[in-house]
Write a protein that holds these residues in place. Structure first.
Motif, PDB file in Angstrom:
ATOM      1  N   TYR A   1       9.211   4.568 -19.800  1.00 12.70           N
ATOM      2  CA  TYR A   1       9.785   5.223 -20.972  1.00 12.70           C
ATOM      3  C   TYR A   1       9.932   6.722 -20.793  1.00 12.70           C
ATOM      4  CZ  TYR A   1      10.351   6.737 -25.826  1.00 12.70           C
ATOM      5  OH  TYR A   1      10.820   7.319 -26.981  1.00 12.70           O
ATOM      6  N   LEU A   2       8.886   7.381 -20.312  1.00 18.04           N
ATOM      7  CA  LEU A   2       8.912   8.836 -20.224  1.00 18.04           C
ATOM      8  C   LEU A   2      10.001   9.330 -19.277  1.00 18.04           C
ATOM      9  CD1 LEU A   2       5.085   9.597 -20.207  1.00 18.04           C
ATOM     10  CD2 LEU A   2       6.709  10.145 -22.022  1.00 18.04           C
ATOM     11  N   LEU A   3      10.213   8.633 -18.177  1.00 16.27           N
ATOM     12  CA  LEU A   3      11.267   9.035 -17.253  1.00 16.27           C
ATOM     13  C   LEU A   3      12.639   8.647 -17.794  1.00 16.27           C
ATOM     14  CD1 LEU A   3       9.835   8.293 -13.683  1.00 16.27           C
ATOM     15  CD2 LEU A   3       9.435  10.232 -15.209  1.00 16.27           C
ATOM     16  N   ASP A   4      12.701   7.522 -18.468  1.00 15.95           N
ATOM     17  CA  ASP A   4      13.969   7.045 -19.011  1.00 15.95           C
ATOM     18  C   ASP A   4      14.500   7.987 -20.087  1.00 15.95           C
ATOM     19  OD1 ASP A   4      16.054   5.003 -19.280  1.00 15.95           O
ATOM     20  OD2 ASP A   4      15.138   4.553 -21.225  1.00 15.95           O
ATOM     21  N   LYS A   5      13.592   8.611 -20.848  1.00 23.57           N
ATOM     22  CA  LYS A   5      13.998   9.466 -21.963  1.00 23.57           C
ATOM     23  C   LYS A   5      13.928  10.953 -21.621  1.00 23.57           C
ATOM     24  CE  LYS A   5      14.496   5.853 -24.577  1.00 23.57           C
ATOM     25  NZ  LYS A   5      15.848   5.355 -24.903  1.00 23.57           N
ATOM     26  N   ALA A   6      13.383  11.296 -20.467  1.00 28.85           N
ATOM     27  CA  ALA A   6      13.187  12.706 -20.118  1.00 28.85           C
ATOM     28  C   ALA A   6      14.520  13.422 -19.944  1.00 28.85           C
ATOM     29  CB  ALA A   6      12.366  12.823 -18.847  1.00 28.85           C
ATOM     30  N   VAL A   7      14.578  14.636 -20.452  1.00 23.60           N
ATOM     31  CA  VAL A   7      15.715  15.523 -20.214  1.00 23.60           C
ATOM     32  C   VAL A   7      15.350  16.533 -19.124  1.00 23.60           C
ATOM     33  CG1 VAL A   7      17.248  17.240 -21.239  1.00 23.60           C
ATOM     34  CG2 VAL A   7      16.533  15.249 -22.579  1.00 23.60           C
ATOM     35  N   LYS A   8      14.104  16.956 -19.115  1.00 21.54           N
ATOM     36  CA  LYS A   8      13.612  17.881 -18.104  1.00 21.54           C
ATOM     37  C   LYS A   8      13.407  17.129 -16.782  1.00 21.54           C
ATOM     38  CE  LYS A   8      13.240  20.774 -21.519  1.00 21.54           C
ATOM     39  NZ  LYS A   8      11.946  21.150 -22.099  1.00 21.54           N
TER      40      LYS A   8
ATOM     41  N   TRP B   1       0.845  -1.191   0.000  1.00 20.21           N
ATOM     42  CA  TRP B   1       0.000   0.000   0.000  1.00 20.21           C
ATOM     43  C   TRP B   1       0.888   1.252   0.000  1.00 20.21           C
ATOM     44  CZ3 TRP B   1      -0.146   3.881   3.775  1.00 20.21           C
ATOM     45  CH2 TRP B   1       0.653   3.639   4.912  1.00 20.21           C
ATOM     46  N   GLY B   2       0.273   2.388  -0.275  1.00 17.08           N
ATOM     47  CA  GLY B   2       0.936   3.668  -0.110  1.00 17.08           C
ATOM     48  C   GLY B   2       1.514   4.282  -1.369  1.00 17.08           C
ATOM     49  N   THR B   3       1.654   5.577  -1.324  1.00 16.81           N
ATOM     50  CA  THR B   3       2.221   6.352  -2.421  1.00 16.81           C
ATOM     51  C   THR B   3       3.732   6.133  -2.512  1.00 16.81           C
ATOM     52  OG1 THR B   3       0.520   8.062  -2.195  1.00 16.81           O
ATOM     53  CG2 THR B   3       2.570   8.709  -3.291  1.00 16.81           C
ATOM     54  N   GLN B   4       4.247   6.077  -3.731  1.00 14.18           N
ATOM     55  CA  GLN B   4       5.687   6.020  -3.961  1.00 14.18           C
ATOM     56  C   GLN B   4       6.003   6.808  -5.222  1.00 14.18           C
ATOM     57  OE1 GLN B   4       7.446   2.099  -4.452  1.00 14.18           O
ATOM     58  NE2 GLN B   4       9.444   2.841  -3.806  1.00 14.18           N
ATOM     59  N   VAL B   5       7.050   7.634  -5.145  1.00  8.75           N
ATOM     60  CA  VAL B   5       7.411   8.496  -6.271  1.00  8.75           C
ATOM     61  C   VAL B   5       8.687   7.983  -6.928  1.00  8.75           C
ATOM     62  CG1 VAL B   5       7.857  10.855  -7.032  1.00  8.75           C
ATOM     63  CG2 VAL B   5       6.378  10.453  -5.041  1.00  8.75           C
ATOM     64  N   PHE B   6       8.644   7.841  -8.245  1.00  9.12           N
ATOM     65  CA  PHE B   6       9.796   7.446  -9.047  1.00  9.12           C
ATOM     66  C   PHE B   6      10.333   8.685  -9.781  1.00  9.12           C
ATOM     67  CE2 PHE B   6       7.519   3.630  -8.206  1.00  9.12           C
ATOM     68  CZ  PHE B   6       8.437   2.600  -8.237  1.00  9.12           C
ATOM     69  N   TYR B   7      11.624   8.690 -10.068  1.00 15.11           N
ATOM     70  CA  TYR B   7      12.213   9.867 -10.702  1.00 15.11           C
ATOM     71  C   TYR B   7      13.161   9.476 -11.827  1.00 15.11           C
ATOM     72  CZ  TYR B   7      16.305   8.845  -7.731  1.00 15.11           C
ATOM     73  OH  TYR B   7      17.386   8.244  -7.123  1.00 15.11           O
ATOM     74  N   SER B   8      13.313  10.392 -12.768  1.00 15.92           N
ATOM     75  CA  SER B   8      14.234  10.207 -13.887  1.00 15.92           C
ATOM     76  C   SER B   8      15.665  10.393 -13.412  1.00 15.92           C
ATOM     77  CB  SER B   8      13.919  11.219 -14.992  1.00 15.92           C
ATOM     78  OG  SER B   8      14.936  11.232 -15.966  1.00 15.92           O
ATOM     79  N   GLY B   9      16.559   9.575 -13.927  1.00 15.60           N
ATOM     80  CA  GLY B   9      17.965   9.702 -13.584  1.00 15.60           C
ATOM     81  C   GLY B   9      18.737  10.641 -14.487  1.00 15.60           C
ATOM     82  N   ASN B  10      18.039  11.301 -15.400  1.00  9.22           N
ATOM     83  CA  ASN B  10      18.722  12.130 -16.398  1.00  9.22           C
ATOM     84  C   ASN B  10      18.892  13.583 -15.980  1.00  9.22           C
ATOM     85  OD1 ASN B  10      18.752   9.862 -18.082  1.00  9.22           O
ATOM     86  ND2 ASN B  10      16.745  10.364 -18.931  1.00  9.22           N
ATOM     87  N   ASN B  11      18.244  13.972 -14.897  1.00  7.81           N
ATOM     88  CA  ASN B  11      18.317  15.355 -14.434  1.00  7.81           C
ATOM     89  C   ASN B  11      18.311  15.327 -12.912  1.00  7.81           C
ATOM     90  OD1 ASN B  11      17.404  18.057 -13.546  1.00  7.81           O
ATOM     91  ND2 ASN B  11      17.062  18.452 -15.716  1.00  7.81           N
ATOM     92  N   GLU B  12      19.316  15.922 -12.287  1.00 14.72           N
ATOM     93  CA  GLU B  12      19.440  15.843 -10.831  1.00 14.72           C
ATOM     94  C   GLU B  12      18.261  16.473 -10.095  1.00 14.72           C
ATOM     95  OE1 GLU B  12      22.200  19.858 -10.210  1.00 14.72           O
ATOM     96  OE2 GLU B  12      23.037  17.864  -9.839  1.00 14.72           O
ATOM     97  N   GLN B  13      17.553  17.379 -10.772  1.00 17.47           N
ATOM     98  CA  GLN B  13      16.386  18.009 -10.144  1.00 17.47           C
ATOM     99  C   GLN B  13      15.246  17.017  -9.944  1.00 17.47           C
ATOM    100  OE1 GLN B  13      16.336  21.255  -9.030  1.00 17.47           O
ATOM    101  NE2 GLN B  13      18.515  21.189  -9.567  1.00 17.47           N
ATOM    102  N   SER B  14      15.211  15.973 -10.733  1.00 16.62           N
ATOM    103  CA  SER B  14      14.118  14.998 -10.637  1.00 16.62           C
ATOM    104  C   SER B  14      14.089  14.334  -9.269  1.00 16.62           C
ATOM    105  CB  SER B  14      14.275  13.932 -11.729  1.00 16.62           C
ATOM    106  OG  SER B  14      14.230  14.500 -13.010  1.00 16.62           O
ATOM    107  N   GLU B  15      15.253  13.970  -8.764  1.00 20.14           N
ATOM    108  CA  GLU B  15      15.320  13.306  -7.462  1.00 20.14           C
ATOM    109  C   GLU B  15      14.858  14.244  -6.340  1.00 20.14           C
ATOM    110  OE1 GLU B  15      18.428  10.763  -4.638  1.00 20.14           O
ATOM    111  OE2 GLU B  15      19.130  11.697  -6.503  1.00 20.14           O
ATOM    112  N   ILE B  16      15.224  15.497  -6.444  1.00 19.50           N
ATOM    113  CA  ILE B  16      14.825  16.478  -5.426  1.00 19.50           C
ATOM    114  C   ILE B  16      13.311  16.662  -5.443  1.00 19.50           C
ATOM    115  CG2 ILE B  16      15.092  18.851  -4.633  1.00 19.50           C
ATOM    116  CD1 ILE B  16      17.841  18.838  -6.077  1.00 19.50           C
ATOM    117  N   LEU B  17      12.738  16.791  -6.630  1.00 16.90           N
ATOM    118  CA  LEU B  17      11.292  16.933  -6.758  1.00 16.90           C
ATOM    119  C   LEU B  17      10.573  15.714  -6.204  1.00 16.90           C
ATOM    120  CD1 LEU B  17       8.741  18.342  -7.815  1.00 16.90           C
ATOM    121  CD2 LEU B  17       9.227  17.382 -10.079  1.00 16.90           C
TER     122      LEU B  17
END
Length: 242
Positions: A186-193, A142-158
């Protein structure tokens, strides 16, 4: 909730007030921001309601399609952010996908995901928040979990700020940690933003499903995500030219 001072405290109080108005008054239709209406490199928050059309996503035991919940929560997130003055774009605002119509299911899915990527890439100054629901064989997760793109360091902070906001305000017993996405997203894997994917809960869990189908809970969760976004922007304002 963590202690906040100055302008951030004001933003938090304003968020509470306007979110309350939205809960009471409901959603008002508005014009969706497009690249043609963005001026002076203004920040855009792209809200991505996952799945849609022939791709309903995961299916709960009661037959609820993930795509429906994704859209309902995305709309509420859009409401709160827009009433606070943020520029937002929804990748989809109805039950349809962004894929090529009258084509094979596979081709619809491929063109859908590419069109979502095109929307993200069409804005010079933006970050991307994708809304999904999780599913696991068995009902204990159960519970919310957030995944982030590894292509931009801001993603992990967000991702961290959104996860912390949800846990501190809504899910105090949630021990899940943010996680870097793999190539399967796919979208996180290819994201630049900067880009994150919010798995709002497990529709394979009876209690999560009950909550996720509840309109008030959807608004509470959207409030928490917005609060995390404000945390992020407060910490990283200079990154976005504030």
């Amino acid at each position: 909730m963590r202690e906040r001072i100055g302008i951030f405290a004001f933003c938090t109080y304003a968020l509470c007030f306007f979110s309350f108005l939205i809960i009471i008054c409901g959603r008002n239709e508005r014009t969706v921001t497009s690249s043609a209406t963005v001026k002076n490199n203004e920040l855009i928050i792209v809200i991505d309601a996952g799945h849609g059309g022939s791709d309903g996503g995961s299916v709960a035991l009661d037959g609820t399609n993930e795509a429906v919940l994704n859209l309902e929560i995305s709309k509420k997130l859009d409401d709160i952010l827009s009433v606070l003055g943020f520029n937002t774009v929804m990748t989809r605002s109805d039950e349809n996908s962004l894929g090529e119509a009258n084509s094979s299911i596979r081709n619809e899915k491929v063109t859908d995901i590419h069109n979502r990527m095109d929307i993200m890439n069409s804005f010079e100054n933006c970050f991307f928040v994708s809304v999904h629901q999780n599913y696991y064989q068995g009902s204990s997760s159960w519970g919310t979990q957030v995944f982030y793109s590894g292509n931009n360091e801001q993603s992990e902070i967000l991702a961290f700020d959104i996860q912390q906001s949800v846990v501190s305000l809504l899910q105090n017993e949630n021990k899940r940690q943010i996680k870097k996405s793999g190539s399967s997203i796919y979208l996180l894997d290819k994201a630049v933003k900067p880009a994150v994917l919010v798995e709002c809960g497990f529709i394979s869990n009876e209690n999560d499903l009950k909550n996720l189908k509840d309109e008030i809970y959807q608004k509470e969760l959207s409030f928490c995500v917005t609060n995390g976004i404000i945390d992020y922007l407060t910490e990283k304002g200079a990154y976005y030219g504030f």
